[in-house]
Design a protein around this motif. Sequence first.
Motif, PDB file in Angstrom:
ATOM      1  N   GLU A 119       0.816  -1.206   0.000  1.00 45.83           N
ATOM      2  CA  GLU A 119       0.000   0.000   0.000  1.00 45.83           C
ATOM      3  C   GLU A 119       0.855   1.264   0.000  1.00 45.83           C
ATOM      4  O   GLU A 119       0.353   2.353  -0.267  1.00 45.83           O
ATOM      5  N   GLN A 120       2.155   1.114   0.291  1.00 45.13           N
ATOM      6  CA  GLN A 120       3.078   2.241   0.223  1.00 45.13           C
ATOM      7  C   GLN A 120       4.494   1.705   0.013  1.00 45.13           C
ATOM      8  O   GLN A 120       4.752   0.506   0.168  1.00 45.13           O
ATOM      9  N   ALA A 121       5.402   2.585  -0.365  1.00 48.65           N
ATOM     10  CA  ALA A 121       6.794   2.179  -0.544  1.00 48.65           C
ATOM     11  C   ALA A 121       7.386   1.770   0.815  1.00 48.65           C
ATOM     12  O   ALA A 121       7.001   2.299   1.862  1.00 48.65           O
ATOM     13  N   VAL A 122       8.318   0.814   0.785  1.00 52.01           N
ATOM     14  CA  VAL A 122       8.935   0.325   2.026  1.00 52.01           C
ATOM     15  C   VAL A 122      10.451   0.317   1.873  1.00 52.01           C
ATOM     16  O   VAL A 122      10.981   0.280   0.755  1.00 52.01           O
ATOM     17  N   ASP A 123      11.141   0.350   3.001  1.00 52.85           N
ATOM     18  CA  ASP A 123      12.602   0.253   2.960  1.00 52.85           C
ATOM     19  C   ASP A 123      13.089  -1.126   3.359  1.00 52.85           C
ATOM     20  O   ASP A 123      14.280  -1.427   3.252  1.00 52.85           O
ATOM     21  N   GLN A 124      12.146  -1.983   3.800  1.00 52.65           N
ATOM     22  CA  GLN A 124      12.496  -3.368   4.118  1.00 52.65           C
ATOM     23  C   GLN A 124      11.375  -4.304   3.675  1.00 52.65           C
ATOM     24  O   GLN A 124      10.214  -4.093   4.029  1.00 52.65           O
ATOM     25  N   LEU A 125      11.731  -5.314   2.898  1.00 50.78           N
ATOM     26  CA  LEU A 125      10.767  -6.341   2.506  1.00 50.78           C
ATOM     27  C   LEU A 125      11.449  -7.692   2.676  1.00 50.78           C
ATOM     28  O   LEU A 125      12.454  -7.991   2.017  1.00 50.78           O
ATOM     29  N   ASN A 126      10.921  -8.511   3.568  1.00 57.27           N
ATOM     30  CA  ASN A 126      11.499  -9.821   3.857  1.00 57.27           C
ATOM     31  C   ASN A 126      10.528 -10.930   3.451  1.00 57.27           C
ATOM     32  O   ASN A 126       9.342 -10.878   3.782  1.00 57.27           O
ATOM     33  N   VAL A 127      11.054 -11.922   2.740  1.00 55.28           N
ATOM     34  CA  VAL A 127      10.249 -13.032   2.248  1.00 55.28           C
ATOM     35  C   VAL A 127      10.804 -14.343   2.795  1.00 55.28           C
ATOM     36  O   VAL A 127      12.024 -14.573   2.746  1.00 55.28           O
ATOM     37  N   THR A 128       9.905 -15.197   3.284  1.00 51.98           N
ATOM     38  CA  THR A 128      10.303 -16.508   3.784  1.00 51.98           C
ATOM     39  C   THR A 128       9.570 -17.579   3.000  1.00 51.98           C
ATOM     40  O   THR A 128       8.339 -17.570   2.936  1.00 51.98           O
ATOM     41  N   ILE A 129      10.319 -18.511   2.407  1.00 55.29           N
ATOM     42  CA  ILE A 129       9.745 -19.625   1.662  1.00 55.29           C
ATOM     43  C   ILE A 129       9.604 -20.812   2.616  1.00 55.29           C
ATOM     44  O   ILE A 129      10.559 -21.171   3.324  1.00 55.29           O
ATOM     45  N   LEU A 130       8.411 -21.421   2.642  1.00 52.04           N
ATOM     46  CA  LEU A 130       8.118 -22.525   3.567  1.00 52.04           C
ATOM     47  C   LEU A 130       7.776 -23.789   2.788  1.00 52.04           C
ATOM     48  O   LEU A 130       7.083 -23.735   1.760  1.00 52.04           O
ATOM     49  N   ASP A 131       8.236 -24.936   3.299  1.00 48.13           N
ATOM     50  CA  ASP A 131       7.876 -26.202   2.648  1.00 48.13           C
ATOM     51  C   ASP A 131       6.501 -26.661   3.119  1.00 48.13           C
ATOM     52  O   ASP A 131       5.826 -25.953   3.880  1.00 48.13           O
ATOM     53  N   SER A 132       6.088 -27.858   2.693  1.00 45.61           N
ATOM     54  CA  SER A 132       4.752 -28.357   3.018  1.00 45.61           C
ATOM     55  C   SER A 132       4.543 -28.567   4.512  1.00 45.61           C
ATOM     56  O   SER A 132       3.403 -28.584   4.996  1.00 45.61           O
ATOM     57  N   ALA A 133       5.630 -28.718   5.263  1.00 47.54           N
ATOM     58  CA  ALA A 133       5.543 -28.909   6.715  1.00 47.54           C
ATOM     59  C   ALA A 133       5.591 -27.577   7.457  1.00 47.54           C
ATOM     60  O   ALA A 133       5.522 -27.543   8.687  1.00 47.54           O
TER      61      ALA A 133
END
Length: 222
Positions: A119-133
Amino acid sequence: MESVQPVNLQTIASGVTTGITNKKDAENPQDRFLKLLVTQMKNQDPLKPLDNAEVTSQIAQISTVSGIDKLNSTLQKLVSSSEENRSVEALGMIGHHAFVPGKLITLDKDGAIAGVNLEQAVDQLNVTILDSAGIAVRKMELGVQPSGISTIAWDGMTDSGSKAADGDYTFAVTAKQGGKDVKVDTLAFGLVQSVTPGKDDTLLDMGDELGMVSLANIKQVF
């Protein structure tokens, strides 16, 4: 003292008839009103004739009802036309990929793609990939990101340096601006396989995992 003047039956009936279509439709509210009005006039008490003002008011009311009916009919045609246009628009999406609300990210030999909507610009974006468990296999710090829709690309590598197995994963996202949390919506990436027009909405088949998605939920098409 004011007196009520007798209604001129011929004049009133002629005036009403002029403003009414000649359709011989028993269900036409104007036709029913005219018949009732003429019958009422024929059987009025000569000593207590109908009030001119009352008759005029009734004529105005039936005209208003008729106008509302025509307006509703016109609006219905516009809605139907709009729905047809949306269905045609959706048909053009078949065979294309699109972003839709969701947390699914599918890995194949070419990598994986997902999206976020900020919804607005950010200075930090963190993504976590999760498996089926639900176990985290990769954490990515993507830094500064603009407002709106952005694409997330995962090469399939895990934090341990090994290649993750192809298949379906989920992802979680956090975003901050100046240390404060910013709302972020996750977007899944899928292929539009078919379109099903509906009475109230048009649905797009995005495959077994994403299922049927409303056209209104298509965020971006590729």
